[in-house]
Design a protein around this motif. Structure first.
Motif, PDB file in Angstrom:
ATOM      1  N   THR A 114       1.330  -7.042   4.362  1.00 43.12           N
ATOM      2  CA  THR A 114       2.790  -6.903   4.404  1.00 43.12           C
ATOM      3  C   THR A 114       3.236  -5.521   4.871  1.00 43.12           C
ATOM      4  N   GLY A 115       2.291  -4.572   4.958  1.00 41.03           N
ATOM      5  CA  GLY A 115       2.647  -3.232   5.392  1.00 41.03           C
ATOM      6  C   GLY A 115       3.420  -2.431   4.361  1.00 41.03           C
ATOM      7  N   GLN A 116       3.446  -2.912   3.123  1.00 45.15           N
ATOM      8  CA  GLN A 116       4.191  -2.177   2.096  1.00 45.15           C
ATOM      9  C   GLN A 116       3.332  -1.101   1.440  1.00 45.15           C
ATOM     10  N   PRO A 117       3.944   0.026   1.059  1.00 39.83           N
ATOM     11  CA  PRO A 117       3.163   1.044   0.338  1.00 39.83           C
ATOM     12  C   PRO A 117       2.831   0.559  -1.073  1.00 39.83           C
ATOM     13  N   ARG A 118       1.592   0.850  -1.492  1.00 41.22           N
ATOM     14  CA  ARG A 118       1.161   0.392  -2.810  1.00 41.22           C
ATOM     15  C   ARG A 118       0.439   1.546  -3.490  1.00 41.22           C
ATOM     16  N   LEU A 119       0.797   1.851  -4.720  1.00 37.45           N
ATOM     17  CA  LEU A 119       0.191   2.951  -5.483  1.00 37.45           C
ATOM     18  C   LEU A 119       0.150   4.245  -4.684  1.00 37.45           C
ATOM     19  N   VAL A 120       1.265   4.553  -4.034  1.00 36.46           N
ATOM     20  CA  VAL A 120       1.325   5.729  -3.168  1.00 36.46           C
ATOM     21  C   VAL A 120       2.018   6.881  -3.889  1.00 36.46           C
ATOM     22  N   PHE A 121       2.839   6.559  -4.888  1.00 38.66           N
ATOM     23  CA  PHE A 121       3.551   7.523  -5.722  1.00 38.66           C
ATOM     24  C   PHE A 121       4.386   8.503  -4.890  1.00 38.66           C
ATOM     25  N   GLY A 122       4.904   8.030  -3.764  1.00 42.48           N
ATOM     26  CA  GLY A 122       5.788   8.856  -2.958  1.00 42.48           C
ATOM     27  C   GLY A 122       5.096   9.966  -2.183  1.00 42.48           C
ATOM     28  N   ILE A 123       3.761   9.974  -2.148  1.00 39.36           N
ATOM     29  CA  ILE A 123       3.043  11.012  -1.423  1.00 39.36           C
ATOM     30  C   ILE A 123       2.674  10.473  -0.039  1.00 39.36           C
ATOM     31  N   PRO A 124       3.197  11.100   1.043  1.00 37.45           N
ATOM     32  CA  PRO A 124       2.933  10.555   2.385  1.00 37.45           C
ATOM     33  C   PRO A 124       1.440  10.429   2.701  1.00 37.45           C
ATOM     34  N   SER A 125       0.643  11.429   2.277  1.00 35.38           N
ATOM     35  CA  SER A 125      -0.793  11.389   2.594  1.00 35.38           C
ATOM     36  C   SER A 125      -1.483  10.178   1.977  1.00 35.38           C
ATOM     37  N   MET A 126      -0.857   9.603   0.930  1.00 33.86           N
ATOM     38  CA  MET A 126      -1.496   8.474   0.253  1.00 33.86           C
ATOM     39  C   MET A 126      -1.325   7.165   1.021  1.00 33.86           C
ATOM     40  N   LEU A 127      -0.419   7.167   2.045  1.00 34.92           N
ATOM     41  CA  LEU A 127      -0.193   5.932   2.793  1.00 34.92           C
ATOM     42  C   LEU A 127      -1.455   5.462   3.508  1.00 34.92           C
ATOM     43  N   ARG A 128      -2.309   6.425   3.889  1.00 36.44           N
ATOM     44  CA  ARG A 128      -3.563   6.070   4.567  1.00 36.44           C
ATOM     45  C   ARG A 128      -4.553   5.447   3.597  1.00 36.44           C
ATOM     46  N   GLY A 129      -4.274   5.575   2.303  1.00 38.84           N
ATOM     47  CA  GLY A 129      -5.235   5.128   1.299  1.00 38.84           C
ATOM     48  C   GLY A 129      -6.201   6.249   0.970  1.00 38.84           C
ATOM     49  N   ILE A 130      -7.058   6.006  -0.010  1.00 35.46           N
ATOM     50  CA  ILE A 130      -8.051   7.006  -0.383  1.00 35.46           C
ATOM     51  C   ILE A 130      -9.310   6.747   0.433  1.00 35.46           C
ATOM     52  N   ASP A 131      -9.717   7.742   1.211  1.00 35.25           N
ATOM     53  CA  ASP A 131     -10.858   7.551   2.103  1.00 35.25           C
ATOM     54  C   ASP A 131     -12.153   7.354   1.313  1.00 35.25           C
ATOM     55  N   THR A 132     -12.991   6.435   1.811  1.00 32.37           N
ATOM     56  CA  THR A 132     -14.296   6.177   1.197  1.00 32.37           C
ATOM     57  C   THR A 132     -15.093   7.466   1.020  1.00 32.37           C
ATOM     58  N   VAL A 133     -15.035   8.319   2.051  1.00 34.63           N
ATOM     59  CA  VAL A 133     -15.816   9.553   2.008  1.00 34.63           C
ATOM     60  C   VAL A 133     -15.406  10.409   0.809  1.00 34.63           C
TER      61      VAL A 133
END
Lengths: 151, 497
Positions: free
Chosen positions: B188-207
């Motif tokens: 759906t392209g919706q932000p999820r568990l991002v807490f308003g932090i732009p950097s979190m839109l990419r998700g948490i990187d595996t690395v």
């Protein structure tokens, strides 16, 4: 009762609650209502809450930490944590090489080394080699900071 | 026999100078990190991901696979001479191997480990060559519902088989799944568990998660344990040429270890640890002189060391053919495939056949290189063990933060690394296994996508998972994996001992 176990269990339940609250606030388009972006997070949230409850229960019944290490050197943990926090704050303003040296020295200190001269020398060489190798050979961007124009 | 022809083409690609070089880099680096405690193949491949982004994928995967094999060779050296395992797959090797070194037979222990690894690695690679295409034929029958059921099975086996208890395994899995949720929802392209932090839109990187759990968590834990800081390195004593007696006692354990290791690696059971333990207990049971176990029995080194290398070959079967990782390192390799927009599974074999077969061919070559690298040069590698622990961990953290920062030149990733590191420390301290978290992190988003795809196809009818026979069978096995051990324990408790 194991205090650490109790805190870990409650922490897990708190994370579960944060996930549930955040996801409940999402506005889901009606097309996706049935299997939308909320279902999976709620599943994970319930799983985390259950796991947290199980840990709390075990902590309460003293079956949680049956073989915890004999002694914990909390000072060493705090020194490395401080080193990491310093590093992330210093990286941009002073550059990669000094920030990496601070981090390296904090780790060697935490691990009980007091040969500051040797550790400092290794830190400097390692940081310089890593900086030059990664920026010149691999083409990555690392902040030069204080050494701007020198290396 | 189409596999044979494909393999020959693979050799043609793998034997080009540039790919031989990548294989050499991989096996050398693998041996190095295998020997060094505190740094393993999962962490190293994770750290190499940002660096290899622009590389030719074939070369990168040849290097990664060589690294995974090499780590299994190298880690036995540490177990034998230092009595601390270099990797988790060599924990049992330390039991007999270190005793052998104490009794002046360190060289023989290293030799049986290296030769056993070579034999097991080569047989394992042969099995991989002929089994992977068969698995691919099976995978073609899989739809979203089947893939989802397969992932559920993987989740259940890693949580029940790894670690001290089901609660701890489950907790670790859920933590990994939770990390995987953050970011933009794929459908759906919706932000999820991002807490308003732009950097979190990419998700948490595996690395970030892998490095946090493995490197930062491990460093904090090792620093907290003063009692683990001093270790005695034993010198290599004796001849590297095994005696006739030692050969006679080694060859059966090598073959038995291979027979246990390969299937366990291929099952979603978490990689190399379980088969090595099984192999050890089997050798102890079958030994003519069981009283020698605990005092340096060569069978106790030969069996488990063969088992862990065969397991690595086994792990590659479901990874390449189904896209299913069964160990933490395999999970990171899956992330590497994603980085190159490659999807392991039937499409990989048809669309990127050259890559897959070059990769498999390189494993044969890598095994030969590793035998040469580890047998005559054992004495050179041992010097690495003399690196003082403070400098080793200092270096690990410098490279970890460097790797994480260079992902996207973001200090926010360093903040995340710190948080994950603290979680990793608590997990290590309180005996939660780390592998389920890594597998949950990587498989979680895939499982969610397959789940929603299956339900979209069935128009919201949740019974699809139970009406498709393959999916139903997989889910029933998953249920059995959780329930059977509990029932067994109940029954056994009732029987008076």
């Amino acid at each position: 009762m194991s205090v650490a176990g109790l805190l870990i269990g409650l922490g897990l339940i708190a994370i579960a609650a944060i996930i549930a609250i955040d996801v409940s606030g999402m506005r889901v388009p009606p097309v996706h209502a049935k299997v939308g972006p909320r279902f999976f997070p709620l599943l994970v949230s319930s799983g985390l809450a259950l796991a947290g409850a199980a840990v709390v229960w075990q902590a309460w019944r003293r079956t949680f930490d049956e073989d915890l290490p004999p002694a914990t050197d909390w000072f060493a943990v705090a020194v490395i944590a401080a080193g990491l926090i310093l590093h992330m704050n210093l990286l941009r303003p002073v550059g990669f090489v000094p920030a990496a040296m601070v981090l390296f020295m904090s780790v060697t200190f935490a691990f009980g080394s007091r040969s500051f001269l040797r550790d400092g020398a290794v830190a400097l060489v390692l940081a310089l080699v890593a900086y030059l190798g990664f920026t010149r050979l691999l083409g990555l961007q690392l902040p030069a900071g204080l050494l701007q124009g020198i290396i | 026999m189409e596999a044979l022809g494909a393999l020959m083409d693979g050799f043609a690609t793998a034997l080009t100078p540039i790919n031989i070089m990548w294989s050499m880099v991989g096996v050398t680096l693998g041996t190095l990190i295998g020997i060094l405690p505190g740094i393993g193949p999962a962490l190293t491949i994770a750290l190499l991901l940002p660096v290899t982004r622009t590389l030719d994928p074939t070369g990168a995967f040849i290097m990664f696979a060589g690294l995974y094999y090499g780590a299994m060779y190298g880690s036995s050296t540490t177990s034998i001479l230092l009595n601390t395992p270099g990797e988790s797959g060599s924990i049992v090797t330390a039991l007999e191997g270190n005793q052998m070194a104490r009794r002046g037979r360190g060289a023989a222990a290293l030799a049986t480990a290296a030769i056993g690894s070579f034999i097991a690695g080569t047989i394992g690679t042969l099995l991989l060559t002929f089994l992977a295409p068969q698995f691919v034929k099976l995978a073609i029958l899989f739809g979203p519902a089947e893939y989802f059921a397969l992932m559920v099975l993987a989740f259940m086996t890693v949580t029940t088989l790894l670690g001290a208890s089901v609660t701890r395994g489950m907790t670790s899995l859920m933590i990994g799944l939770a990390f995987g949720l953050a970011g933009t929802d794929i459908l759906t392209g919706q932000p999820r568990l991002v807490f308003g932090i732009p950097s979190m839109l990419r998700g948490i990187d595996t690395v970030v998660v892998a490095v946090g759990l493995f490197a930062v968590g491990e460093a904090l834990y090792m620093a907290s344990r003063r009692d683990l800081r001093e270790a005695v390195i034993l010198p290599i004593q004796g001849s590297l040429f095994m005696t006739r007696e030692e050969w006679r006692r080694s060859w059966k354990p090598w073959l038995r270890g291979t027979a246990i290791g390969f299937p366990f690696g291929a099952l979603p059971a978490g990689g190399t640890e379980i088969p090595t333990f099984l192999s050890y207990f089997m050798e102890k049971k079958l030994a003519k002189n069981p009283e020698e176990f605990g005092k340096g029995a060569i069978e106790g080194v030969a069996g488990p060391e063969a088992a862990n290398n065969a397991a690595v070959a086994g792990v590659l079967v479901p990874l390449l053919a189904l896209g299913l990782p069964t160990s933490a390192t395999a999970a990171i390799l899956l992330a590497a495939f994603e980085q190159y927009n490659l999807q392991p599974g039937p499409q990989l074999f048809s669309a990127s056949g050259t890559l897959v077969w070059a990769l498999i061919a390189s494993l044969y070559i890598g095994n030969v290189m590793l035998l040469v690298l580890n047998l005559p040069l054992a004495g050179v590698w041992v010097r690495l063990l003399a690196i003082p622990q403070p400098l080793l961990y200092g270096g690990i953290l410098v490279f970890s933060t460097l790797g994480v920062y260079s992902l996207s030149n973001s200090t926010f990733d360093l903040v995340l690394l710190f948080i994950v590191g603290i979680i990793g420390f608590l997990m290590r301290r309180h005996d939660f296994p780390v592998a389920p978290a890594i597998i949950g992190l990587i498989l979680g988003p895939m499982a969610e996508a397959q789940f929603r795809r299956a339900l979209t196809i069935s128009q919201g009818d949740a019974t699809v998972f139970f009406t498709h026979p393959i999916s139903l069978a997989l889910l029933l096995i998953a249920l059995a994996v959780v329930v059977v051990p509990v029932i067994l324990r109940r029954v056994l408790r009732r029987v008076p001992v």
